[in-house]
Design an enzyme around this catalytic site. Sequence first.
Site, short mmCIF file in Angstrom:
data_model
loop_
_atom_site.label_atom_id
_atom_site.label_comp_id
_atom_site.label_asym_id
_atom_site.label_seq_id
_atom_site.Cartn_x
_atom_site.Cartn_y
_atom_site.Cartn_z
CE1 TYR A 47 -3.05 -2.92 0.60
CE2 TYR A 47 -3.55 -2.29 2.66
CZ TYR A 47 -3.75 -3.20 1.56
OH TYR A 47 -4.52 -4.53 1.76
CG HIS A 105 -0.97 -8.64 0.14
ND1 HIS A 105 -0.39 -7.39 0.40
CD2 HIS A 105 -2.17 -8.58 -0.06
CE1 HIS A 105 -1.68 -6.62 0.01
NE2 HIS A 105 -2.65 -7.39 -0.19
#
Length: 256
Positions: A47, A105
């Site tokens: 992010y 992830h």
Amino acid sequence: MEHQKIRGVQVPSLGLGTYRLSGEECARAVERALALGYRHIDTAQMYDNEGEVGKGIESSAVDREEVFLTTKVWPSDFSYQRVIETTRQSLRRLRTDRVDLLLMHWPSRDVPLEEPLGAMMELQEEGSVNHIGVSNFPPSMVEDAARHAEIFCNQVEYHPYEAQDELLEQAKEMDYLLTAYRPLSRGEILNDETLQEIGGTHGKTPAQVALRWLIQQEKVAAIPKATSEDHLTSNFDVFDFELSDEEMERVSRLSR
Ligand SMILES: NC(=O)c1ccc[n+]([C@@H]2O[C@H](COP(=O)([O-])OP(=O)(O)OC[C@H]3O[C@@H](n4cnc5c(N)ncnc54)[C@H](OP(=O)(O)O)[C@@H]3O)[C@@H](O)[C@H]2O)c1
């Protein structure tokens, strides 16, 4: 605030998602969320906002120890060395000496599970990571992962339009946290008639009904992302009502 109990650990059922938050806006959203009572923040190396998340936590009036903080390692960094290096970088950016939860992830075809999980266990042993988990893993892969490490969490897309029955059953059996990402289906559920109708009887919005439905399920936490004070406040205003069994079932039936 309500909690889910996972392996004896209390995890706040509602957290703040931070995907697509950046810069000052991100730091401010995190700081505001903590002031409003949030104690669970979700970020990821991908992010590119861990620095701002760290800044938001630091400038808030809440002690770091009171916040359940999650970050994630991207599959291109799943080699043993890169998991260690990138997590150390995460800690520096997040201005902390440990994260509560470190996730893979996404699954990867290129690196065997034991490599990133082994590195995460090393980080756990040295005290840099409290718990280890995965994200976007189907049930069979969670089982595989659990052969190499104690899996505390699987974070997946979960909202009224996306069922996760199999993972829910597994989360209960294996005692892990099923974290619901994209809990508002990025806004898709906001005009849903059934959610509107149920909300009407409780004085709540469709978004609040969707969040309530998620966190009222055993082992489930939800991490809606929000920027505005309005959204941050209303998403957190879900602890003063309960959905009946029948209402829970009605929402479950919305899945496509
Ligand atoms: N593990 C993974 O692969 C993965 C993938 C996707 C997401 N995630 C995590 O899950 C978090 C949440 O998912 P998401 O950001 O994709 O989607 P989401 O939380 O379902 O939706 C976020 C969107 O809904 C808006 N919103 C928030 N509260 C609202 C409300 N009360 N009323 C109306 N609109 C509202 C937000 O607007 P504003 O921002 O303008 O307030 C934003 O545009 C992410 O931030 C990330 O932390 C993880």
